[in-house]
Enzyme design. Structure first.
Site, short mmCIF file in Angstrom:
data_model
loop_
_atom_site.label_atom_id
_atom_site.label_comp_id
_atom_site.label_asym_id
_atom_site.label_seq_id
_atom_site.Cartn_x
_atom_site.Cartn_y
_atom_site.Cartn_z
N ALA A 179 -46.14 95.61 97.41
CA ALA A 179 -47.31 95.58 96.52
C ALA A 179 -47.97 94.20 96.54
O ALA A 179 -49.19 94.08 96.56
CB ALA A 179 -46.91 95.94 95.09
N CYS A 235 -43.28 95.46 93.58
CA CYS A 235 -42.41 95.17 94.73
C CYS A 235 -43.12 94.24 95.73
O CYS A 235 -44.30 93.97 95.63
CB CYS A 235 -41.98 96.46 95.41
N ARG A 272 -56.29 98.78 91.90
CA ARG A 272 -56.39 97.44 91.32
C ARG A 272 -57.82 97.07 90.95
O ARG A 272 -58.08 96.02 90.43
CB ARG A 272 -55.79 96.45 92.32
N HIS A 291 -46.50 87.99 98.21
CA HIS A 291 -47.60 87.02 98.29
C HIS A 291 -47.30 86.01 99.40
O HIS A 291 -48.14 85.69 100.23
CB HIS A 291 -47.75 86.22 96.98
FE1 CFM Z 1 -52.57 86.17 90.68
FE2 CFM Z 1 -52.13 87.34 88.62
FE3 CFM Z 1 -51.23 88.25 90.97
FE4 CFM Z 1 -53.86 88.29 90.36
FE5 CFM Z 1 -53.67 90.86 89.55
FE6 CFM Z 1 -51.91 89.83 87.85
FE7 CFM Z 1 -51.04 90.78 90.15
MO1 CFM Z 1 -51.95 92.40 88.34
S1 CFM Z 1 -54.01 86.61 89.09
S2 CFM Z 1 -52.83 87.75 92.15
S3 CFM Z 1 -55.39 89.82 90.39
S4 CFM Z 1 -50.61 86.56 89.83
S5 CFM Z 1 -53.59 91.07 87.48
S6 CFM Z 1 -51.76 87.95 86.64
S7 CFM Z 1 -50.17 90.98 88.26
S8 CFM Z 1 -52.47 92.28 90.57
S9 CFM Z 1 -49.91 89.84 91.72
#
Ligand code: CFM
Length: 554
Positions: free
Chosen positions: A76, A73, A107, A207
């Site tokens: 997160a 989500c 994580r 993000h």
């Molecule tokens: Fe970038 Fe990722 Fe992500 Fe990531 Fe991660 Fe991920 Fe993630 Mo899990 S590199 S930041 S450190 S998009 S592994 S493939 S899904 S937490 S949001």
């Protein structure tokens, strides 16, 4: 680093002689027509044109209710992914206790508090307002103020951040005004995020909200120019399993000065000062390209996409960084680090390759790793049959060349785009237009990411936001030697007799970045794909079906 458009990752093949279109229609066969139409846009048979163009893939769209998705989500993405790894911000989850608890240290982002003078590290604590019925009915602002005060009294942090969960948006608490009030009262940096879980279609929205918040409240607040040459920021590296430690080791050996990482092994002090760097490097494009873009506009810092996953990719990235600074001593030092370390990595791969050659992998992860890790598999002679992201956007699949064609829908319009202008005092273009151009001719591609699909083979299936149903089918048909995903998928897939490597948390392993990380990964994959235990495995339902069910459409 991404290969030139159209250049294939070695050994990435199509679907082993199967007709990928037929596989695709079989994947869709079980769905009601409306769902099948929607999913059809997100399941694409790869085809790379000579100029690097690839088919359009549907992505960053809502998951159909009822399909089991891998996604997380918005909260997160904001709290867990981008801000969570920063050790000296007290991160308060404003919401019910579960949101805070389940996003607490799951994580595996590591940190080393020894690198900041005060040694603060609050990552081992879980801070939450623990909302109850009382707050849901009468409002939670009072309790939030108390929580901020209590955190301040107990820990005296230099910053506190507040993260909104779903109910906060539903009841209308104004976290931003609470933060402003407490900031004035306590005299430390306090800021909030409207990152309610339901915003956008996945953690990707979080993000973007996190990027906007750090940029607004932190970046550029400390103008101290630190000692050191070749100053860089590393964006989108989160120190999972110690990756950032290995990357920092290499940067150090080469002579780069790391100002800030966003946000593995980071301190809020590093972000505050990061506008003094001369180059931004993007590791994970999806989660943090916004900060790079905004820093370029406001401060004149260019950015490069790099990749430290894979021995060859690491060497290529270091060379590209050295080329940017146009300094012969730096270039020589980078070459000597590569000469010292790469042969060991190549030797390790060569030793293992006879046992891994032609084994087949599937990767369904996040928004960047499903691409980056194909490099490591290729170095072991393995093939990627199918891959996809959970929540990436078209530019992560097809390359940034498609950015102007991406349609803005109601869900993406909900996420604020900040209007950024050049800072009247601090804007300082690090390279002139002609320098950028001439470096571009030498292969230093600025502000560019070519995406995953141009590197994959024709005929490979690219699947966005794969569902559990599609996963089960792909596994039953292809029986890959290894499947890469996360904890939610791990045990269902292993019950099929297929080993699953978690590429989010690394299953207690790592680091996998840089030269030493590559060797760790080779060994781990050798162990996993050559373990005979999987062949003996019989899931309970294979011997004795206990439960039968029908789809709604049957
Ligand atoms: Fe970038 Fe990722 Fe992500 Fe990531 Fe991660 Fe991920 Fe993630 Mo899990 S590199 S930041 S450190 S998009 S592994 S493939 S899904 S937490 S949001």
């Amino acid at each position: 680093m991404a290969k030139a458009a159209g250049e294939k990752i070695e050994n990435a093949i199509g679907l082993e002689g199967h007709d990928p279109e037929e596989i695709k229609s079989n994947l869709l066969a079980q769905y009601p027509p409306k769902v099948a139409r929607k999913r059809a846009k997100q399941i694409v048979v790869n085809k790379v044109d000579p100029d690097g163009g690839v088919p359009v893939i549907g992505s960053n769209v809502r998951t159909v209710p009822g399909l089991m998705s891998q996604r997380g989500c918005c909260y997160a993405g904001c709290k867990g992914v981008v801000l969570g790894p920063t050790r000296d911000i007290v991160n308060i989850t404003h919401g019910p206790v579960g949101c805070g608890f389940y996003s607490w240290l799951t994580r595996r982002n590591q940190t080393d508090p020894g690198t900041t003078a005060d040694g603060h590290n609050f990552m081992t604590y879980c801070f939450t307002t623990d909302m109850q019925d009382q707050e849901i009915i009468f409002g939670g602002e009072k309790k939030l103020k108390q929580a901020i005060q209590e955190a301040y009294d107990n820990f005296h942090p230099k910053a506190i951040a507040v993260f909104s969960t779903c109910p906060v948006g539903l009841i209308g608490d104004d976290v931003h005004s609470v933060c402003r009030e407490m900031k004035a009262k306590l005299g430390i940096n306090i800021f909030g995020f409207s990152c309610e879980g339901y915003k956008g279609v996945s953690q990707s929205a979080g993000h973007h909200i996190a990027n906007n918040g750090i940029f607004t409240h932190v970046v550029g607040t400390d103008d101290t120019v630190k000692e050191g040459d070749f100053k860089i920021n590393m964006l989108g590296e989160y120190n999972i399993g110690g990756d950032a430690f290995e990357i920092e080791r290499l940067l150090d050996l080469c002579g780069f000065t790391l100002i800030s990482t966003y946000s593995g092994n980071s301190s809020i002090d590093f972000f505050a000062n990061s506008h003094t760097a001369d180059l931004n490097l993007i590791m994970c494009h999806r989660s943090i390209n916004y900060v790079a873009e905004m820093m370029e506009k406001k401060y004149g810092i260019p950015w490069l996409k790099i990749n430290f996953i894979g021995g060859a990719a690491t060497a290529k990235s270091l060379r590209k960084m050295a080329a940017y600074f146009e300094d012969e001593t730096l270039k020589a030092r980078v070459e000597s680090v590569i000469a010292d370390e790469l042969p060991e990595v190549e030797k390790a791969a060569a030793e293992i390759r006879p046992r891994t050659q032609d084994k087949r992998a599937m990767l369904f992860v996040g928004g960047s790793r499903a691409h980056h890790y194909q490099e490591l598999f290729a170095e072991l002679g393995m093939k990627t049959l199918s891959a996809g992201y959970e929540f990436a956007h078209r530019d992560d699949y097809e390359g940034r060349r498609v950015l102007p064609d991406i349609k803005v829908d109601a869900d993406s319009r909900n996420i604020e785009e900040l209007e950024i202008e050049a800072d009247p005092e601090k804007f300082n273009p690090r390279k002139s237009g002609s320098q950028i151009k001439s470096l571009g001719h030498k292969g230093v591609g600025f502000s560019d990411y070519k995406g995953m699909m141009p590197q994959m083979d024709d005929g490979a299936l690219v699947i966005d936001d794969i569902s559990q149903h599609e996963t089960d089918k792909m596994i039953a048909w292809f029986k890959p030697d290894i499947f890469c995903a996360g904890i939610k998928e791990k045990y269902t897939i292993q019950k099929h007799g297929i080993p699953l490597k978690q590429l989010h948390s690394y299953d207690y392993g790592g680091p996998y970045a840089g030269f030493r990380g590559a060797v760790n990964f080779y060994k781990e994959i050798d162990r996993m794909v050559n373990s005979r235990i999987w062949g003996y495995l019989k899931a309970p339902w294979q011997q004795n079906p206990e439960l039968a069910a029908k789809y709604g459409t049957d």
